[in-house]
Design a protein around this motif. Structure first.
Motif, PDB file in Angstrom:
ATOM      1  N   ALA A  94       0.734  -1.021   0.006  1.00  0.00           N
ATOM      2  CA  ALA A  94      -0.055  -0.138   0.016  1.00  0.00           C
ATOM      3  C   ALA A  94       1.040   1.154  -0.173  1.00  0.00           C
ATOM      4  O   ALA A  94       0.481   2.262  -0.649  1.00  0.00           O
ATOM      5  CB  ALA A  94      -0.962   0.158   1.287  1.00  0.00           C
ATOM      6  N   ARG A  95       1.997   1.300   0.913  1.00  0.00           N
ATOM      7  CA  ARG A  95       2.656   2.432   0.839  1.00  0.00           C
ATOM      8  C   ARG A  95       3.226   2.687  -0.638  1.00  0.00           C
ATOM      9  O   ARG A  95       3.169   3.953  -0.982  1.00  0.00           O
ATOM     10  CB  ARG A  95       3.831   2.111   1.571  1.00  0.00           C
ATOM     11  N   PHE A  96       3.855   1.854  -1.432  1.00  0.00           N
ATOM     12  CA  PHE A  96       4.453   2.021  -2.675  1.00  0.00           C
ATOM     13  C   PHE A  96       3.143   2.522  -3.487  1.00  0.00           C
ATOM     14  O   PHE A  96       3.476   3.517  -4.514  1.00  0.00           O
ATOM     15  CB  PHE A  96       5.043   0.747  -3.146  1.00  0.00           C
ATOM     16  N   LEU A  97       1.959   1.918  -3.449  1.00  0.00           N
ATOM     17  CA  LEU A  97       0.619   2.261  -4.316  1.00  0.00           C
ATOM     18  C   LEU A  97       0.388   3.707  -3.959  1.00  0.00           C
ATOM     19  O   LEU A  97       0.085   4.250  -4.866  1.00  0.00           O
ATOM     20  CB  LEU A  97      -0.430   1.234  -4.041  1.00  0.00           C
ATOM     21  N   LYS A  98       0.349   4.119  -2.827  1.00  0.00           N
ATOM     22  CA  LYS A  98       0.133   5.409  -2.257  1.00  0.00           C
ATOM     23  C   LYS A  98       1.063   6.668  -3.033  1.00  0.00           C
ATOM     24  O   LYS A  98       0.412   7.507  -3.640  1.00  0.00           O
ATOM     25  CB  LYS A  98       0.043   5.728  -0.801  1.00  0.00           C
ATOM     26  N   ARG A  99       2.369   6.003  -3.130  1.00  0.00           N
ATOM     27  CA  ARG A  99       3.229   7.113  -3.609  1.00  0.00           C
ATOM     28  C   ARG A  99       2.966   7.246  -5.108  1.00  0.00           C
ATOM     29  O   ARG A  99       3.063   8.480  -5.695  1.00  0.00           O
ATOM     30  CB  ARG A  99       4.695   6.543  -3.266  1.00  0.00           C
ATOM     31  N   VAL A 100       2.835   6.324  -5.785  1.00  0.00           N
ATOM     32  CA  VAL A 100       2.450   6.158  -7.112  1.00  0.00           C
ATOM     33  C   VAL A 100       1.196   7.069  -7.509  1.00  0.00           C
ATOM     34  O   VAL A 100       1.316   7.854  -8.363  1.00  0.00           O
ATOM     35  CB  VAL A 100       2.331   4.793  -7.729  1.00  0.00           C
ATOM     36  N   GLY A 101       0.142   6.807  -6.606  1.00  0.00           N
ATOM     37  CA  GLY A 101      -1.038   7.635  -6.772  1.00  0.00           C
ATOM     38  C   GLY A 101      -0.945   8.872  -6.540  1.00  0.00           C
ATOM     39  O   GLY A 101      -1.625   9.734  -7.334  1.00  0.00           O
ATOM     40  N   LEU A 102      -0.077   9.429  -5.602  1.00  0.00           N
ATOM     41  CA  LEU A 102       0.108  10.944  -5.131  1.00  0.00           C
ATOM     42  C   LEU A 102       0.808  11.527  -6.490  1.00  0.00           C
ATOM     43  O   LEU A 102       0.677  12.674  -6.931  1.00  0.00           O
ATOM     44  CB  LEU A 102       0.959  10.973  -4.055  1.00  0.00           C
ATOM     45  N   VAL A 103       2.193  10.649  -6.978  1.00  0.00           N
ATOM     46  CA  VAL A 103       2.468  11.223  -8.396  1.00  0.00           C
ATOM     47  C   VAL A 103       1.594  11.428  -9.347  1.00  0.00           C
ATOM     48  O   VAL A 103       1.751  12.479 -10.112  1.00  0.00           O
ATOM     49  CB  VAL A 103       3.945  10.338  -8.551  1.00  0.00           C
ATOM     50  N   ALA A 104       0.876  10.341  -9.649  1.00  0.00           N
ATOM     51  CA  ALA A 104      -0.173  10.474 -10.749  1.00  0.00           C
ATOM     52  C   ALA A 104      -1.062  11.802 -10.461  1.00  0.00           C
ATOM     53  O   ALA A 104      -1.428  12.505 -11.490  1.00  0.00           O
ATOM     54  CB  ALA A 104      -0.767   9.320 -10.826  1.00  0.00           C
ATOM     55  N   LEU A 105      -1.509  11.823  -9.341  1.00  0.00           N
ATOM     56  CA  LEU A 105      -2.157  13.002  -9.034  1.00  0.00           C
ATOM     57  C   LEU A 105      -1.708  14.227  -9.062  1.00  0.00           C
ATOM     58  O   LEU A 105      -2.237  15.217  -9.810  1.00  0.00           O
ATOM     59  CB  LEU A 105      -2.641  12.935  -7.403  1.00  0.00           C
ATOM     60  N   SER A 106      -0.610  14.328  -8.653  1.00  0.00           N
ATOM     61  CA  SER A 106       0.232  15.748  -9.003  1.00  0.00           C
ATOM     62  C   SER A 106       0.643  16.006 -10.610  1.00  0.00           C
ATOM     63  O   SER A 106       0.435  17.055 -10.925  1.00  0.00           O
ATOM     64  CB  SER A 106       1.836  15.641  -8.292  1.00  0.00           C
ATOM     65  N   CYS A 107       1.024  14.750 -11.146  1.00  0.00           N
ATOM     66  CA  CYS A 107       1.171  15.042 -12.502  1.00  0.00           C
ATOM     67  C   CYS A 107      -0.065  15.598 -13.311  1.00  0.00           C
ATOM     68  O   CYS A 107      -0.278  16.066 -14.119  1.00  0.00           O
ATOM     69  CB  CYS A 107       1.729  13.707 -13.318  1.00  0.00           C
ATOM     70  N   GLY A 108      -1.188  14.761 -12.993  1.00  0.00           N
ATOM     71  CA  GLY A 108      -2.517  15.045 -13.477  1.00  0.00           C
ATOM     72  C   GLY A 108      -2.917  16.572 -13.570  1.00  0.00           C
ATOM     73  O   GLY A 108      -3.470  17.066 -14.470  1.00  0.00           O
TER      74      GLY A 108
END
Lengths: 320, 360
Positions: free
Chosen positions: B148-162
């Protein structure tokens, strides 16, 4: 062997449980039931009732009628299920409907339920009667849902859990809750007893489904699939291997086994492993609940507690 | 396979860390910890039962398949299909395509959608809502494929890039896009997170109608072409209704589970019988909106007719739901998937119609 770990009092109560109906008007019904659904059953549900009662310090005589009621309700559902499933064999003996007719099998099941109502009414504990009425509703509802699910390939985990809870666990829930009602345990303990029964029942169903895919098991291989039912293991196999949907759909409800099954043995094994883990999780919760229940009793019967724990160990070993 | 079962109190200090990392130390080694059940004792103290297995014993599919599952690629139709429809509509109207702004916005919206999927999975996992028996997410965390920790990081990066990719379009047309962007961001952030958690509230479904409907189509149109039309508003509304139908169909089959959890949806509010009627009304809404777009706002007749081609599958789905005896019926198990297929094919066929209008 069950008798190895049952306390003597419970073993004696289970062995001596009187399952004769003594129907004066139609004695044939007694004979028919005695040869079929009431013939040498494991009496697991009465055993649960006695054990839970013993844990609370209840005398087996107090529980006799309730244990009998549990076995009668179970037998009634078996009689009705055999009509619905058009089964001709149960425990390697002809079913009630095969020996006589569907009509008589339905009537015999109804008679068992009527006798339960009468005997429990005589005892007068309205809460227990209400609980059992709700249980019978669950049993009917579970069978209804399962009937609707025949030949339906895509089922949800929730559906499987709901059917397991209604069909398999509901009567065990009643058996575990009834002694708590009799000692007027508080609501939390009653809930814990019922929850123990629920975990046991659902684990039972999962284990049964694993055994369904055991080539060395008692039942024919993949019997559920041939009856048109997707069980826990089939479900997990489909989840991980969607390419099996079409071939399994073709097999669903086909009574004859194919020359080769469409799946690889590792796929079945992986599915069984996942279901096994879930069953073990349920048994773990049941164990925790037992600890909590026994802590709440001033002088719990440790023999009964040990026996209730042994049931969980026995189930774990069955699927190891 | 070596598997064991352990149980930990839900209020213990290590639970959150175990859920985030998916690991627990046992016999001096790290084992994968997969949550399996939550139970409460008579005093209301909750425990979490984990299945623990050695990490190398977890059977993982290919890298691509793991991430395809995690990102729920099939869900991306909700953003891809409206984008395609708007693009083809605009081209058929000979609007001037802003390639760079449009491309950046499209990518941004895709990343936002991915972010929602990933972060929603993490949230539901940490709240122990997704367990075997109740998994509504991708299942990658419950299977131990990712933590979950890694998935959360990827999600936040995707959110920021979006968000970053959407800024140029917003700056270009701030008047409308800023409002849409703020609503979209609020929807993304509030979907499963507190304090809104709109996923678990009745009004959450209406937000799906708007966010995946006219707001998305108008937003795309302004980003791609710098303008929009009422035809697109109604086309977007049609898509929004079809998206809502998917969620509502899913909620119908989960009424009992949601009631147990105290989750409020339109289905739990209406009950099983009335929810089915609402589904019919939602589909009527979808096709009425399409009809308005064609009849009053000159959307291509090809798009209208091809969009209606899926109606027999809608009827089949509705009939199946009406045949079901109750919310636990096995007949409801695949309704969400069927509704999603209807959405996909509707969108594709409408796009084909718009494409034909563009060509001819």
């Amino acid at each position: 062997m069950v008798s190895d770990w049952l306390p003597k009092e419970t073993l004696k109560a289970v062995e001596n449980l009187d399952l004769n109906l003594r129907v004066r008007s139609v004695p044939e019904i007694d004979a028919l039931l005695g040869k079929t659904v009431l013939f040498r059953g494991k009496k697991f549900r009465p055993m649960l009732c006695f054990l839970m009662g013993q844990l609370f310090g209840l005398d087996p005589d107090t529980l006799g009628s309730y244990a009998r009621a549990a076995e009668f309700v179970h037998a009634a559902t078996l009689a009705h299920d055999d009509v619905i499933d058009e089964s001709t064999l149960r425990r390697k003996r002809p079913t009630l409907n095969a020996r006589s007719s569907n009509a008589r099998a339905v009537l015999a099941g109804d008679l068992l339920l009527a006798r339960v109502m009468r005997e429990l009414s005589d005892l007068g504990n309205i809460d227990i009667i209400r609980d059992l009425s709700a249980t019978v509703e669950e049993l009917v509802g579970g069978e209804w849902l399962q009937l609707e699910a025949r030949k339906v390939l895509v089922v949800s985990r929730e559906h499987l859990e709901t059917v397991a809870k209604m069909k398999t666990a509901s009567l065990m829930i009643w058996c575990c809750g009834t002694p708590a009602r009799l000692v007027q345990a508080d609501e939390k303990i009653l809930t814990a007893c019922r929850k123990y029964g629920e975990c046991l029942g659902i684990a039972f169903q999962m284990i049964d489904d694993i055994i369904d895919y055991d080539v060395a098991g008692d039942k024919p291989f993949a019997q559920d699939l041939r009856e048109g039912l997707v069980n826990y293991v089939t479900f997990e196999m489909l989840q991980e291997n969607p390419q099996l949907e079409r071939p399994i759909q073709k097999l669903l409800g086909e009574p004859d086994a194919p020359s080769t099954w469409p799946w690889e043995s590792y796929q079945v094994k992986a599915a069984c492993d996942r279901v096994r883990a879930r069953a073990q999780a349920k048994l773990e919760i049941a164990d925790q609940l037992l600890s909590q229940i026994s802590k709440s009793i001033e002088k719990p019967d440790y023999n009964a507690l040990q026996a209730l724990r042994s049931i969980l160990v026995y189930l774990r070993e069955r699927i190891r | 396979m070596n598997q064991e079962i352990i149980s930990l109190r839900k209020d213990s200090s290590e639970i959150n860390r175990i859920l985030l990392d998916g690991l627990v130390t046992r016999y001096g080694e790290k084992w994968a910890a997969l949550p399996r059940e939550v139970s409460s004792n008579p005093d209301g103290i909750e425990s979490v039962v984990f299945e623990i297995i050695r990490p190398h014993e977890i059977v993982r599919p290919s890298f691509f398949q793991v991430w395809a599952n995690a990102m729920r690629l099939e869900d991306l139709v909700f953003t891809l299909v409206p984008g395609l429809m708007v693009l083809l509509y605009g081209l058929s109207q000979n609007w001037n395509l802003q390639w760079i702004l449009g491309g950046l916005s499209f990518l941004g919206i895709l990343l936002l959608h991915l972010a929602v999927n990933l972060l929603n999975d993490v949230e539901d996992h940490l709240k122990l809502l997704d367990l075997p028996g109740t998994v509504s997410g991708s299942g990658v965390l419950q299977r131990g494929w990712l933590n979950a920790r890694f998935l959360k990081r990827v999600g936040l990066v995707a959110l920021s890039c979006g968000v970053l990719l959407g800024i140029p379009a917003v700056l270009n047309s701030p008047a409308i896009l800023l409002g849409i962007a703020v609503m979209g961001a609020a929807g993304v952030a509030g979907y499963s997170n507190r304090p809104f958690s709109i996923k678990y509230r009745v009004y959450g479904e209406f937000s799906i109608l708007l966010l995946l409907g006219p707001l998305l189509s108008v937003g795309y149109s302004i980003a791609f072409f710098g303008k929009f039309s009422l035809a697109l508003v109604f086309l977007g509304l049609s898509a929004g209704f079809l998206a809502w139908a998917i969620h509502h169909a899913g909620h119908i089959s989960h009424i009992l589970r949601d009631e147990t959890r105290g989750t409020r949806t339109v289905a739990t509010a209406l009950g099983f019988r009335n929810s089915r009627v609402l589904l019919v009304l939602i589909y009527l809404g979808a096709y009425s909106s399409l009809g308005v777009a064609v009849g009053f706002y000159h959307l291509s007749i090809y798009a209208g007719l091809l969009g209606l081609a899926v109606v027999p599958w809608v009827v089949k789905l509705v009939l199946r739901i009406f045949r079901a005896s109750g919310p636990s019926s096995a007949l409801l198990s695949s309704v969400k998937k069927s509704a999603a297929q209807i959405y996909f094919w509707s969108g594709l066929l409408i796009s084909l119609g718009l494409g034909l209008a563009f060509v001819f």
